[in-house]
Design a protein around this motif. Structure first.
Motif, short mmCIF file in Angstrom:
data_model
loop_
_atom_site.label_atom_id
_atom_site.label_comp_id
_atom_site.label_asym_id
_atom_site.label_seq_id
_atom_site.Cartn_x
_atom_site.Cartn_y
_atom_site.Cartn_z
N GLN A 503 0.84 -1.21 0.00
CA GLN A 503 0.00 0.00 0.00
C GLN A 503 0.88 1.26 0.00
OE1 GLN A 503 -3.02 0.01 3.01
NE2 GLN A 503 -3.49 2.21 2.69
N LEU A 504 0.50 2.30 -0.86
CA LEU A 504 1.25 3.57 -0.95
C LEU A 504 1.05 4.37 0.31
CD1 LEU A 504 2.88 5.62 -2.64
CD2 LEU A 504 0.69 6.54 -3.42
N ILE A 505 2.21 4.71 0.93
CA ILE A 505 2.09 5.48 2.17
C ILE A 505 2.67 6.89 2.04
CG2 ILE A 505 2.07 3.41 3.63
CD1 ILE A 505 5.02 4.02 4.23
N GLN A 506 3.50 7.19 0.96
CA GLN A 506 4.09 8.55 0.85
C GLN A 506 4.64 8.73 -0.56
OE1 GLN A 506 4.48 11.18 3.40
NE2 GLN A 506 4.70 12.22 1.42
N THR A 507 4.47 9.93 -1.12
CA THR A 507 5.10 10.31 -2.38
C THR A 507 6.11 11.39 -2.09
OG1 THR A 507 3.08 9.82 -3.63
CG2 THR A 507 4.72 11.24 -4.69
N ILE A 508 7.33 11.24 -2.60
CA ILE A 508 8.38 12.22 -2.37
C ILE A 508 8.87 12.73 -3.71
CG2 ILE A 508 9.09 11.22 -0.17
CD1 ILE A 508 11.39 9.87 -1.63
N SER A 509 9.44 14.00 -3.72
CA SER A 509 10.00 14.58 -4.95
C SER A 509 11.27 15.34 -4.61
CB SER A 509 8.98 15.53 -5.59
OG SER A 509 8.71 16.62 -4.75
N ALA A 510 12.08 15.63 -5.62
CA ALA A 510 13.36 16.32 -5.45
C ALA A 510 13.49 17.43 -6.48
CB ALA A 510 14.50 15.34 -5.57
N VAL A 511 14.36 18.43 -6.23
CA VAL A 511 14.65 19.55 -7.16
C VAL A 511 16.15 19.70 -7.27
CG1 VAL A 511 12.50 20.79 -6.68
CG2 VAL A 511 14.52 21.23 -5.29
N ASP A 512 16.58 20.38 -8.41
CA ASP A 512 18.00 20.63 -8.65
C ASP A 512 18.11 22.05 -9.23
OD1 ASP A 512 20.65 20.77 -9.47
OD2 ASP A 512 20.72 18.60 -9.89
N THR A 513 18.89 22.93 -8.62
CA THR A 513 19.01 24.31 -9.11
C THR A 513 19.80 24.40 -10.39
OG1 THR A 513 20.94 24.62 -7.69
CG2 THR A 513 18.81 25.27 -6.80
N ASP A 514 20.48 23.36 -10.81
CA ASP A 514 21.16 23.38 -12.09
C ASP A 514 20.13 23.27 -13.22
OD1 ASP A 514 23.73 23.59 -11.02
OD2 ASP A 514 23.77 21.43 -10.59
N GLU A 515 20.60 23.61 -14.41
CA GLU A 515 19.73 23.50 -15.57
C GLU A 515 19.60 22.04 -15.97
OE1 GLU A 515 21.39 26.03 -18.56
OE2 GLU A 515 20.39 27.81 -17.78
N PRO A 516 18.48 21.65 -16.57
CA PRO A 516 17.28 22.50 -16.72
C PRO A 516 16.48 22.53 -15.44
CG PRO A 516 16.87 20.38 -17.70
CD PRO A 516 18.29 20.32 -17.21
N LEU A 517 15.78 23.59 -15.21
CA LEU A 517 14.99 23.70 -13.99
C LEU A 517 13.81 22.74 -14.01
CD1 LEU A 517 14.91 27.58 -13.47
CD2 LEU A 517 16.39 25.87 -12.40
N ILE A 518 13.34 22.39 -15.19
CA ILE A 518 12.24 21.44 -15.34
C ILE A 518 12.73 20.30 -16.22
CG2 ILE A 518 9.89 21.09 -16.18
CD1 ILE A 518 9.38 24.03 -15.65
N GLY A 519 12.42 19.04 -15.82
CA GLY A 519 12.79 17.89 -16.64
C GLY A 519 13.98 17.11 -16.13
N HIS A 520 14.44 17.39 -14.92
CA HIS A 520 15.53 16.59 -14.36
C HIS A 520 15.08 15.13 -14.15
CE1 HIS A 520 18.86 19.32 -13.57
NE2 HIS A 520 17.98 20.25 -13.19
N LYS A 521 15.96 14.19 -14.28
CA LYS A 521 15.69 12.78 -13.96
C LYS A 521 16.49 12.41 -12.71
CE LYS A 521 15.15 9.70 -17.11
NZ LYS A 521 13.70 9.51 -17.00
N PHE A 522 15.77 12.02 -11.70
CA PHE A 522 16.41 11.64 -10.43
C PHE A 522 16.28 10.13 -10.20
CE2 PHE A 522 14.81 16.01 -9.71
CZ PHE A 522 16.04 16.64 -9.59
N VAL A 523 17.22 9.55 -9.50
CA VAL A 523 17.19 8.13 -9.08
C VAL A 523 17.02 8.11 -7.56
CG1 VAL A 523 18.42 5.95 -8.95
CG2 VAL A 523 18.61 7.39 -11.00
N PHE A 524 15.98 7.44 -7.10
CA PHE A 524 15.67 7.38 -5.66
C PHE A 524 16.04 5.99 -5.13
CE2 PHE A 524 12.92 10.58 -7.44
CZ PHE A 524 12.98 11.60 -6.51
N THR A 525 16.76 5.94 -4.06
CA THR A 525 17.10 4.68 -3.37
C THR A 525 17.04 4.90 -1.88
OG1 THR A 525 19.45 5.24 -3.38
CG2 THR A 525 18.64 3.93 -5.25
N LEU A 526 16.93 3.79 -1.14
CA LEU A 526 16.97 3.87 0.32
C LEU A 526 18.43 3.94 0.75
CD1 LEU A 526 14.20 1.30 1.31
CD2 LEU A 526 14.10 3.79 1.47
N SER A 527 18.71 4.87 1.60
CA SER A 527 20.10 4.99 2.06
C SER A 527 20.49 3.86 3.02
CB SER A 527 20.31 6.35 2.73
OG SER A 527 19.44 6.48 3.85
#
Length: 549
Positions: A503-527
């Motif tokens: 069951q989905l319990i949380q949605t998370i997102s990330a940002v990057d001040t480098d270009e491009p401001l929109i359209g970054h691809k991030f990889v999410f893993t558990l630390s």
């Protein structure tokens, strides 16, 4: 010497009266006027007829008598007067007892004052003979007229002291100019006292006057206004038909020649030399030239045009309507370094022509105008209107980011020095070489702080610091990947104890001040590995965290 009055007495017969009474008039010359009492004998018999009484019609008396005694008019006499002193003569009517008096005994009639015909031409009086003793009339009252005889005592007078007239120049001989009028107060019905003759005293040989009418006319052909414009003519009017001894009066006639277009425009010089600085604005005046025209008014109106020469594209000419000058103006921007001398062929022509004088033309003229372009110390000129440079944000301090270039457009080509207007670079991020215009960084650049820097570069002529130019320089800071992703916010997640696996319990997102401001691809893993939770990467900037048992 005044001649004594000679009455010209008109005698009008009246109906016959009894021989007892007849009033006779005797003029100033002693002549008796009346019909004799008897006729000559015929066949030795004397013819008798009844005596007729006579009345006089006029006495004539010269005006302006200058003697010291009363002026004798004539004599009244009744044939009832036996010259025994029993008859008295009585006078009445206009001026009786004041202007005219009668000797009641002799009937002699006198004027007491000098009389002026121009004041009053005749007087109507009445005379009667009465018996001194009884006062009874010896005959009816009789009317007579004393007419004042004119002498030439008034000079002619013009209706105007000064006449003003105009006549066109180049008029034919005999052209009417003006008519002068004069009057004479003397009696026009008697003699020549008021008969006037006109003559010209001043103004020959240019004008003449008709002796009888006073009409002034031109007397000289081709009178030229440009040679002489104003004439003063003196006209005399003389009475007594102009004979010697007549009285005269004069008047002045001011005559002006009006203009006709008989003079072509002419340039006083065949060539002109003008100069203009190369910095002159379009429409500014280079200089003025004028073709002289002896005419005036519309006849002197002149049109100027450029008909030839290598300066027809660079210059224009127009007419100043007030001064009739040709005004040469700048038509396009001038450059001393490109062309220093222009030649114009300018034509001046009359706008109003008179067909009668076309043979005096041509009514146009040309002149050559040379225009020199003067050198002006001009400001430095940049090679571009603006500069755009790009620089990566990780460039080391002191790195050159671009070069600007300017030069002196003048022939001297003085060296140029460069500087940055510090009002446009308050943080002193950049510097420039004063010699070659190369721009470098003074401090590290951060694209995330500012993507663009707009500065102004100043070029100054080394020999004249007043000659400066500016150019905008736009510096774009290029991005490098020098910033790690960051979570968009702080996440604190709660889960129920009976939650189901997957069951989905949380949605998370990330940002990057480098270009491009929109359209970054991030990889999410558990630390850290945790068997109770897992992360689902959706290959975007959002990651979901499902829960497993």
């Amino acid at each position: 010497m005044m001649i004594g009055p000679v009455p010209l007495l008109l005698l009008l017969p009246i109906l016959p009266r009894p021989a007892s009474a007849a009033l006779l008039a005797r003029g100033a010359n002693g002549e008796a006027f009346g019909e004799p009492a008897g006729a000559p004998e015929e066949d030795g018999k004397v013819l008798r007829r009844s005596r007729r009484g006579w009345m006089w019609n006029h006495f004539f008396l010269l005006e302006e008598y200058t003697g010291t005694d009363y002026q004798y008019v004539g004599k009244l006499h009744s044939d009832m007067d036996k010259e025994d002193g029993s008859v008295r003569y009585v006078l009445s009517g206009e001026g009786a007892g004041t202007l005219f008096v009668i000797d009641e005994n002799s009937g002699d009639l006198h004027a007491t004052k000098r009389l002026d015909r121009e004041e009053k031409a005749y007087y109507s009086l009445r005379a009667q003979a009465v018996n001194k003793r009884t006062g009874q009339p010896l005959e009816p009252e009789t009317e007579f007229i004393i007419k004042i005889h004119d002498i030439n005592d008034n000079e002619p007078k013009f209706t105007k002291d000064v006449y003003t007239a105009t006549v066109a120049e180049m008029s034919d001989v005999g052209t009417f100019v003006v008519k002068v009028n004069a009057t004479d107060a003397d009696d026009a019905t008697y003699g020549n006292s008021a008969r006037l003759v006109f003559s010209i005293l001043q103004g020959q040989p240019y004008f003449s006057v008709e002796p009888n009418t006073g009409e002034i006319r031109t007397a000289l052909p081709n009178m030229d206004r440009e040679t002489r414009e104003h004439y003063q003519v003196v006209i005399q009017a003389k009475d007594m038909a102009g004979q010697m001894g007549g009285l005269s009066g004069t008047t002045t006639v001011n005559i002006t020649l009006t203009d006709v277009n008989d003079s072509p425009p002419r340039f006083p010089h065949s060539s002109y030399h003008l100069s203009v600085p190369e910095s002159a604005e379009i429409g500014s005046t280079v200089g003025r030239i004028k073709a002289n025209d002896g005419d005036v008014g519309v006849n002197a109106e002149t049109r100027y045009s450029i008909v030839d020469g290598d300066g027809r594209e660079a210059f224009a000419i127009a007419t100043d309507r007030e001064t009739q000058e040709g005004v040469i103006t700048v038509r396009k921007h001038l450059d001393y370094e490109s062309k220093r001398l222009y030649t114009l062929k300018v034509e001046a022509s009359n706008t109003h022509l008179d067909r009668r004088f076309l043979h005096l033309g041509p009514f146009k003229d040309t002149a050559v105008v040379k225009v020199s372009v003067l050198d002006v110390d001009e400001s430095p000129v940049f090679g571009r209107w603006s500069y755009i440079f790009e620089v990566q944000e990780d460039k080391p301090v002191g790195s050159t980011i671009g070069v600007v270039s300017a030069w002196d457009p003048d022939v001297a080509d003085h060296p140029i020095r460069y500087s940055i207007d510090r009002h446009t670079d308050l943080d002193r991020l950049f510097n420039i070489s004063s010699e070659n215009g190369s721009i470098w960084t003074l401090q590290p650049l951060d694209r995330e702080m500012s993507k663009w820097h707009n500065i102004s570069v100043v070029a100054t002529e080394s020999s004249n610091p007043q000659q400066i130019s500016r150019v905008p320089v736009f510096i774009k800071v290029l991005d490098i990947n020098d910033n790690a992703p960051e979570f968009a916010m702080f996440y604190e997640t709660f889960v129920c104890e009976n939650v189901k696996a997957g069951q989905l319990i949380q949605t998370i997102s990330a940002v990057d001040t480098d270009e491009p401001l929109i359209g970054h691809k991030f990889v999410f893993t558990l630390s850290a590995i945790n068997p109770n939770f897992t992360v689902l990467d959706n290959e975007g900037n959002v990651s979901m965290q499902p829960f497993y048992f």
